[in-house]
Design an enzyme around this catalytic site. Sequence first.
Site, PDB file in Angstrom:
ATOM      1  N   LYS A 103     -33.200  78.257 -12.081  1.00  0.00           N
ATOM      2  CA  LYS A 103     -31.980  79.171 -11.946  1.00  0.00           C
ATOM      3  C   LYS A 103     -30.960  78.849 -13.118  1.00  0.00           C
ATOM      4  CE  LYS A 103     -28.161  80.521  -8.877  1.00  0.00           C
ATOM      5  NZ  LYS A 103     -27.778  80.368  -7.357  1.00  0.00           N
TER       6      LYS A 103
ATOM      7  N   SER B 148     -27.173  84.778  -4.524  1.00  0.00           N
ATOM      8  CA  SER B 148     -27.340  84.586  -6.124  1.00  0.00           C
ATOM      9  C   SER B 148     -28.547  84.114  -6.845  1.00  0.00           C
ATOM     10  CB  SER B 148     -26.027  83.779  -6.600  1.00  0.00           C
ATOM     11  OG  SER B 148     -26.285  82.436  -6.264  1.00  0.00           O
TER      12      SER B 148
ATOM     13  N   SER C 129     -27.419  81.416  -1.047  1.00  0.00           N
ATOM     14  CA  SER C 129     -28.228  81.810  -2.057  1.00  0.00           C
ATOM     15  C   SER C 129     -29.552  81.351  -2.544  1.00  0.00           C
ATOM     16  CB  SER C 129     -27.285  81.487  -3.508  1.00  0.00           C
ATOM     17  OG  SER C 129     -25.948  82.136  -3.396  1.00  0.00           O
TER      18      SER C 129
HETATM   19  N1  GLN Z   1     -23.152  85.138  -1.592  1.00  0.00           N
HETATM   20  C1  GLN Z   1     -22.265  84.031  -1.097  1.00  0.00           C
HETATM   21  C2  GLN Z   1     -21.184  84.167  -2.222  1.00  0.00           C
HETATM   22  O1  GLN Z   1     -21.128  85.121  -3.023  1.00  0.00           O
HETATM   23  C3  GLN Z   1     -23.151  82.700  -1.255  1.00  0.00           C
HETATM   24  C4  GLN Z   1     -23.293  82.574  -2.893  1.00  0.00           C
HETATM   25  C5  GLN Z   1     -23.976  81.196  -2.869  1.00  0.00           C
HETATM   26  O2  GLN Z   1     -24.623  80.722  -2.162  1.00  0.00           O
HETATM   27  N2  GLN Z   1     -23.842  80.915  -4.156  1.00  0.00           N
HETATM   28  O3  GLN Z   1     -20.348  83.282  -2.465  1.00  0.00           O
END
Ligand code: GLN
Length: 487
Positions: free
Chosen positions: A80, A155, A179
Site C-alpha cells: 500500500k 482504504s 481498512s
Molecule cells: N474507513 C475508515 C476511515 O475512513 C477507516 C480507514 C482506515 O482504516 N484507514 O477512517
Amino acid sequence: MPPLNQLTAHELHKKLKSREITSVELTESVFDRINDVDDSVKGYITLTQDIALEQAATADKIFDRGDQASSLTGIPIALKDVICTQGVLTTCGSRILGNFVSPYDATVMHKLNAHKTVMIGKTNMDEFAMGSSTENSAFFTTRNPWNLETIPGGSSGGSAAVVAADETIISLGSDTGGSIRQPASLCGVVGMKPTYGRVSRFGLIAFASSLDQIGPLAKDVTDCAITHNVICGHDPMDSTSANFPVPDFTNSLINDVNGIKIGIPTQYFSEGIDPQVEASVRSAIELLEKLGASTEEISLPHTEYAIATYYIIAPAEASANLARYDGVRYGLRIDQIDNIIDMYKKTRSQGFGDEVKRRIMLGTYSLSSGYYDAYYLKAQKVRTLIKQDFDQAFKKVDVLITPTSPTPAFKIGERTDDPLQMYLSDIFTTPSSLAGLPGISVPCGLTESGLPIGLQVLAAPFEEEKIFRVAYTFEQNTDHHQKKPKL
Ligand code: GLN
C-alpha cells in the site's frame, strides 16, 4: 497447472525450492497479468518491474545454491502506498505527497527485504488512508475485480483488488478502523489486522497513531499467517511497538475447532445489515458448530457508540499528524505566494482533498479549548467502555464472529456525497480497532449478483493464534477462497 500468478505463496514456495519454477518466471507472470488487467482494475499507483526482476534473480540464486530460503523468498508482494520505500515513490494517495520519495525504508520493508521477497509496486488507496472505497485517492478510483462498476472497499482498496485479480501473490495494507478487513471482505480475499503494537509503524505514514496497524492481504489463511510471521516483532524505532514474543503462526493452522468457544455479538446482527450478508455469516457459524465449536450470544453494549467515538479520535490524531505537511520540509509547495502564511494556506488547500480537509477540521475542532472535554476526552472515555465490553466477552469465549462489512461492495459514486453513509461501512470493524484487537476477514460466500461476502473473526490482544485456527478450519471446510472473479 493454473498460471503461476494464481497460486498461493505456500504452493509457490515448494515449486521454487524444487526448482520446478524460477522467481523470475513467477514475477513475469505477475507483470503479464498486470499488463492484461490493471487498465481496468487500476490497483497500482507505481510499478517497480526493474527492481522486481532484479530481486527475483537474487532469490533464484539463493534457491540454486540451496542456501537457506524463507517461505517468502522470491514471492511477489505489493505494498500500500502509505508504506515508505526508499528510492520509490510513496504518495499516500495524496497530491501533497505526489512526488515524495522516502529517504528510508519502513521497518516492514526491511523485514521483507531480509526475506528476499519481490516488490511488485505500490497500490492505490484513499488519501492518507481516510475512506472506505478508494474513491478518495487523489489519482484515480480502483475497481472491484468482481464487478468493475463497484468499489473495492478502502482504504487499502488497491492492495485488496490486486490480490483478488492475481496481480500479485500477497500485499500489505494498513488498518486504522477497518481498512484491511473491509476491502478484503469486499474483494473476496483474506485480510488480517494484527493486534495494535504487533507490527512496527516505523515508516508507515501516520493517520491516527493510536489505531494504525500494517497487515497482510492474501489468497488464503496460510499465506496470511506466513506473512504475519515475517512482519511482526518488536521495533525500538516505534515506541508503541509491543515487546512481546511472536509465536510461529503457522503452528496455529489446525483444521479443528473442537472445544473452541465462539461468541456471537447480538449488536452486529442488527438492522441495516444486508440479508444476504447475514445469511452467509450465520451459515458459516453453523458450519463451525458442526465442526465442533460451541457458540454463545454475547452482548457488547457500547457498540453503537463506536462510529461516533472513532470519528472523534481518528480525526483528532490526524489533524495533529497532518500538521507536518506545510510545504517546507517535504512534499508539495505552492510557490506563487505573498508570504509564509499564504504559502501554508495555498499548499494545504491545493495539496489535500476534501475528505482529508474534513477530517483536519473535525479533529482540530474537537481538540480546541472549550470542546476538548466535551468531545475528545469524552470519546476517550467511551473508547475505554468499548474496550471493557470486549474484555468481558473474552472472559467467556475464545473468539467473536461477525460480518466484516454490513453490505457487499457498493456502486462507484453511490456514497461519495454522503460521508455518514460512507462512515457506516466500518460499523463492524471500528469497535475492535478502538480496542486494539486483532481481526481477520475471510471469504464466506457470494451474493446473488456475485459479490463477495466476508466473515470477521476477532480475538483478545495478542491472541492471533486463535483467529488463525478458526479461520483456517473454516477455510479448509469450504471453497469460498478458491473462487476467482472473471475479468
Ligand atoms: N474507513 C475508515 C476511515 O475512513 C477507516 C480507514 C482506515 O482504516 N484507514 O477512517
